[in-house]
Motif scaffolding. Sequence first.
Motif, short mmCIF file in Angstrom:
data_model
loop_
_atom_site.label_atom_id
_atom_site.label_comp_id
_atom_site.label_asym_id
_atom_site.label_seq_id
_atom_site.Cartn_x
_atom_site.Cartn_y
_atom_site.Cartn_z
N PRO A 45 0.91 -1.31 0.08
CA PRO A 45 -0.22 -0.13 -0.11
C PRO A 45 0.94 1.23 -0.02
O PRO A 45 1.81 1.33 0.78
N PHE A 46 0.50 2.15 -0.83
CA PHE A 46 1.44 3.50 -0.87
C PHE A 46 1.39 4.10 0.53
O PHE A 46 0.35 4.54 0.86
N ASN A 47 2.51 4.58 0.72
CA ASN A 47 2.61 5.64 1.70
C ASN A 47 3.96 6.43 1.41
O ASN A 47 4.82 6.15 1.40
N PRO A 48 3.76 7.76 1.45
CA PRO A 48 4.43 8.71 0.94
C PRO A 48 5.80 8.76 1.95
O PRO A 48 6.74 9.32 1.92
N ASP A 49 5.58 8.27 3.31
CA ASP A 49 6.54 8.41 4.20
C ASP A 49 7.80 7.30 4.06
O ASP A 49 8.70 7.40 4.69
N LEU A 50 7.15 6.16 3.28
CA LEU A 50 8.07 5.25 3.15
C LEU A 50 9.20 5.33 2.05
O LEU A 50 8.70 5.94 0.83
N GLU A 51 10.51 4.90 2.08
CA GLU A 51 11.21 4.74 0.87
C GLU A 51 10.50 3.72 -0.04
O GLU A 51 9.92 2.86 0.28
N PRO A 52 10.60 4.11 -1.33
CA PRO A 52 10.06 3.34 -2.37
C PRO A 52 10.50 1.94 -2.13
O PRO A 52 11.77 1.51 -2.31
N PRO A 53 9.93 0.81 -2.00
CA PRO A 53 10.40 -0.54 -1.97
C PRO A 53 11.01 -1.00 -3.31
O PRO A 53 10.81 -0.32 -4.38
N GLU A 54 11.93 -2.01 -3.38
CA GLU A 54 12.58 -2.59 -4.45
C GLU A 54 11.46 -2.63 -5.97
O GLU A 54 11.93 -2.39 -7.06
N ILE A 55 10.26 -3.25 -5.56
CA ILE A 55 9.72 -3.74 -6.81
C ILE A 55 8.92 -2.30 -7.20
O ILE A 55 8.84 -2.29 -8.41
N VAL A 56 8.80 -1.16 -6.52
CA VAL A 56 8.50 -0.19 -6.96
C VAL A 56 9.56 0.69 -7.96
O VAL A 56 9.25 1.28 -8.79
N LYS A 57 10.72 0.46 -7.22
CA LYS A 57 11.72 1.38 -8.07
C LYS A 57 12.11 0.56 -9.52
O LYS A 57 12.17 1.12 -10.44
N THR A 58 11.77 -0.81 -9.45
CA THR A 58 11.84 -1.83 -10.80
C THR A 58 10.72 -1.11 -11.63
O THR A 58 10.90 -1.10 -12.84
N PHE A 59 9.51 -1.12 -10.94
CA PHE A 59 8.17 -0.85 -11.72
C PHE A 59 8.40 0.63 -12.45
O PHE A 59 8.26 0.64 -13.78
N LYS A 60 8.87 1.56 -11.66
CA LYS A 60 9.14 2.73 -12.00
C LYS A 60 10.29 2.76 -13.31
O LYS A 60 10.14 3.65 -14.48
N ALA A 61 11.31 2.13 -13.36
CA ALA A 61 12.42 1.97 -14.29
C ALA A 61 11.99 1.35 -15.24
O ALA A 61 12.20 1.87 -16.55
N LYS A 62 10.93 0.57 -15.26
CA LYS A 62 10.53 -0.18 -16.52
C LYS A 62 9.74 0.64 -17.33
O LYS A 62 9.37 0.83 -18.40
N ILE A 63 8.78 1.45 -16.55
CA ILE A 63 7.90 2.46 -17.17
C ILE A 63 8.87 3.61 -17.73
O ILE A 63 8.29 3.95 -19.03
N LYS A 64 9.86 4.13 -17.03
CA LYS A 64 10.85 4.93 -18.00
C LYS A 64 11.34 4.61 -19.09
O LYS A 64 11.34 5.33 -19.98
#
Length: 188
Positions: A45-64
């Motif tokens: 679940p999204f929480n702007p207080d958290l550092e993005p987890p690895e899976i989110v970093k991967t997802f963002k990199a793939k989108i970009k």
Amino acid sequence: EHVKILAFAGSLRKDSYNKKLLKVAQALLPSNATMEIFDLEGIPPFNPDLEPPEIVKTFKAKIKSADALLIATPEYNYSIPGVLKNAIDWASFPPNDNAFDGKPVAVISASIGMLGGARAQYHLRQIFVFLNMIPVNRPEVFVTFAHKKFDENGNLMDEDAKKFLKQLLENLVNLAKLVKIGKEMKIL
Ligand code: FNR
């Protein structure tokens, strides 16, 4: 010129019709395009207080790194599923690192209802406005009564939907090429 598409479905269900629809799309791609399917399973679940987890970093990199996106959304309560909205929220945050910025995108949907997820598609398109995405408008692809349209091997038994999906993918690939040129010319 080669066009890289990243696709994801707003369903975690193993037998998801929307996941099946992405597989069908993969087989209908123009020859100058490839499609990777990313599974949203495991995105917390999204929480702007958290550092993005690895899976989110991967997802963002793939989108970009993709030239275009394809999103297959179920319709939940006349809108998009929370799972899809949650993934979009992660990948669009922080606003100065919105992975969706300027991306060409196409939407498709499958639902067991008679509107095939149309209402969810229009909610998703509204989200694209804030994300500054560049959507393909047509043809619209709705797989209605999805429980009657896929065979046991995941083949789509709706020839019209297949025809529209093929055209949509062609339009998405062409739009991606135009956007690439526009970015090179610094007019997009
Ligand atoms: C649904 N479903 C649904 N269908 C629809 O056409 N309009 C809707 O508003 C809803 N609402 C809804 C809410 C919730 C909580 C669930 C679980 C389901 C049915 C939906 O189309 C069906 O479950 C699909 O199979 C979901 O897509 P996937 O998981 O097969 O990709």
